[in-house]
Design an enzyme around this catalytic site. Structure first.
Site, mmCIF file in Angstrom:
data_model
loop_
_atom_site.group_PDB
_atom_site.id
_atom_site.type_symbol
_atom_site.label_atom_id
_atom_site.label_comp_id
_atom_site.label_asym_id
_atom_site.label_seq_id
_atom_site.Cartn_x
_atom_site.Cartn_y
_atom_site.Cartn_z
ATOM 1 N N ASP A 1 0.834 -1.202 0.000
ATOM 2 C CA ASP A 1 0.000 0.000 0.000
ATOM 3 C C ASP A 1 0.876 1.263 0.000
ATOM 4 O O ASP A 1 1.898 1.320 0.694
ATOM 5 C CB ASP A 1 -0.854 -0.020 1.280
ATOM 6 C CG ASP A 1 -1.991 0.989 1.254
ATOM 7 O OD1 ASP A 1 -2.893 0.831 0.422
ATOM 8 O OD2 ASP A 1 -1.955 1.931 2.076
ATOM 9 N N HIS B 1 -10.062 -0.816 -6.354
ATOM 10 C CA HIS B 1 -11.093 -0.450 -5.389
ATOM 11 C C HIS B 1 -11.071 1.041 -5.043
ATOM 12 O O HIS B 1 -11.847 1.477 -4.197
ATOM 13 C CB HIS B 1 -10.906 -1.282 -4.115
ATOM 14 C CG HIS B 1 -9.586 -1.019 -3.465
ATOM 15 N ND1 HIS B 1 -8.387 -1.375 -4.057
ATOM 16 C CD2 HIS B 1 -9.259 -0.404 -2.311
ATOM 17 C CE1 HIS B 1 -7.401 -0.993 -3.280
ATOM 18 N NE2 HIS B 1 -7.892 -0.394 -2.206
#
Ligand code: NOJ
Length: 534
Positions: A204, A328
């Site tokens: 991330d 997403h």
């Protein structure tokens, strides 16, 4: 698994992203879970993907739906247990597939024991695990850095009288990666999962992990306009993409490389020339710095073709390309370019050179689902109302059939489904040769069977008007891909090559097997893969 000598699975394979809350619920609580994913592995195998990346499944207060982790080596009860995870991993491997986990090293939850300790007092041994700073003499924040999710990036802690930095929510304090103990703790987390047999990580916000040591102010962004997220007011010159990040990424790579054939993928939103530095000076950085170009570029043949060329040209020697069409955090491709062009986009994604990552649901043409204001759950949407930044519309439950809640859950889904999904579901599309799902499945199968598509060279042919054409080449095989990125019929007549071949695969299956010679009339929104005769 498509295996090529000299290529690793993450180079020749196809990755499929699962947002676990929304894939399959197995226990009727309205939230997807690990047993749900297990139940759908047959589908993924049938589809033909090689690897599954699952967004965070760890214990989390869910302030950012799992990207705020309170225990890096546990499983959130909503998703199941560690035993469920072990079963999932085993089943994935039994099918010859790989499992990639999400690693969120930039920040923890504010409920993580590390942060609870860190915030407990100024002399706690973990104080320096996070980024704590005094206020300026006038009481204001240490600098002007902004949070991606709106407002200041600094939160005042009354109890200890200092600010802490959070690039995202205040519930997601940033770790201090300059501290060697933090580094070791996170490398231990990586080893925990690698020891279990996990095949790699999607890391991330990799480009956020180290910030300017002097915490200098970010400069204003000259391109900012009020319809943009407030974070865009400044250029994050000192809060992201710092030179020291590459040391950290190399260390993460070393951890990964101690195991056999594991992959390190970096989530990095940067311009191409900065993005490619994340491969590392000697290809010792991330294996795949995610290439998000197709998420952001206008849907225009020339612009896309020239960006592909720029990317191909910027890759360091030995650096393997990759492509992403959805995730997403971004609007779905079928909403962005329309359903007809989404078919062309699928062909583009699966015929470019480099590892493709598919986002769940895109293969059945799912579109963004309108979520009424009082049902918005995404903090990005809630914190910046009026800017239409909620990511919920692209995170709605997978549509498996035309039953209530599309077979996703027997309970109340955590996010609503679209009112009518009678055509947009797996069951309806799986035997329909004209459906998006069949197109995806055929493209995947072709990519698996044709080395030219999997690992062959990429050669641009032309980009004019709405047409983009390129070759993929392996030994004696030449495949020509011709895409009409517009809604009008048009011609393709290459000036610089002899065109003779057979249509191998087309967005309109009726075209397949047809011979083409000299010129092609492309229907609106049509894409063709042609095997050229030599
Ligand atoms: C990127 C993730 O993809 C996104 O969903 C998340 O909100 C931020 N990082 C913060 O972790």
């Amino acid at each position: 698994m498509a295996a090529d000598k000299n290529y690793l699975w993450w180079q020749s394979g196809i990755i499929y992203q699962i947002y676990p809350r929304s894939f399959q619920d197995s226990n009727g609580d309205g939230v997807g879970d690990l047993q749900g994913i297990r139940q759908r592995l047959d589908y993924l195998q049938w589809l033909g993907v090689d690897a599954v990346w699952v967004s965070p499944i760890y214990p989390s207060p869910m302030a950012d739906f799992g990207y705020d982790i309170s225990d890096y080596t546990g499983i959130h009860p909503l998703f199941g247990t560690m035993a469920d995870f072990d079963e999932l991993l085993q089943d994935v491997h039994r099918r010859g597939m790989k499992l990639i986990l999400d690693l969120v090293p930039n920040h923890t939850s504010d409920q993580h024991p590390w942060f609870l300790e860190s915030r407990s007092s100024k002399n706690n041994p973990k104080r320096d695990w996070y980024i704590w700073e005094d206020a300026k003499p006038d009481g204001s924040a240490p600098n002007n850095w902004l949070s991606v999710f709106g407002g200041s990036g600094w939160e005042w802690d009354e109890q200890t009288g200092q600010f802490y930095y959070h690039a995202f929510l205040k519930e997601q304090p940033d770790l201090n990666w300059r501290n060697p103990e933090v580094q070791q703790a996170m490398f231990d987390v990586m080893r925990f999962w690698l020891d279990k047999g996990v095949d790699g990580f999607r890391v991330d916000v990799m480009w956020h992990m180290i910030k300017d040591k002097q915490l200098r102010d970010n400069p204003p962004n000259p391109d900012y306009s009020p319809e943009m997220a407030t974070y865009e007011k400044l250029t994050p010159a000192f809060s992201t993409d710092q030179p020291e990040i590459h040391d950290i990424v190399q260390k993460m790579r070393q951890v990964t490389d101690a195991y056999n054939e594991r992959v390190l993928i970096g989530e990095i939103y940067l311009p191409i020339h900065r993005l490619v530095t994340y491969y590392g000076p000697d290809n010792n950085g991330a294996h795949l710095p995610f290439n998000f170009m197709l998420l952001n570029l206008p849907w225009n043949a020339r612009q896309i073709a020239s960006a592909v060329d720029e990317y191909e040209g910027a890759l360091p020697e030995g650096g393997w390309p990759n492509w992403v069409l959805g995730n997403h955090d971004k609007p779905r491709i079928a909403s962005r370019v329309g359903r007809a062009q989404a078919r062309v986009a699928a062909m583009l994604l699966l015929t470019l050179r480099g590892t493709p990552t598919l986002y769940y649901g895109d293969e059945i043409e799912m579109t963004d689902v309108a979520i009424p204001a009082d049902e918005i759950q995404d903090p990005q949407g809630l914190n910046m109302p009026g800017l239409n930044l909620s990511r919920d519309p692209a995170r709605t439950p997978m549509q498996w059939n035309d039953a209530e809640n599309a077979g996703f859950t027997t309970g109340t889904p955590w996010l609503r489904l679209p009112p009518n999904n009678s055509r947009i579901n797996v069951e309806k599309q799986k035997d329909d040769p004209h459906a998006m799902l069949s197109l995806y499945r055929r493209l995947i199968a072709l990519r698996r069977s044709e080395p030219a598509l999997r690992t062959g060279d990429y050669l641009p042919v032309m980009a004019e008007g709405n047409v983009m054409a390129y070759l993929r080449k392996h030994e004696d095989t030449k495949l020509l891909i011709v895409l009409n990125m517009g809604h009008q019929t048009c011609y393709f007549k290459p000036g610089n090559m002899h065109l003779q071949g057979t249509v191998l695969l087309a967005t309109d299956p009726e075209r397949e097997g047809k011979l083409v010679q000299e010129q092609i009339i492309l229907q609106a929104d049509e894409g063709l893969i042609i095997r050229l005769q030599l």
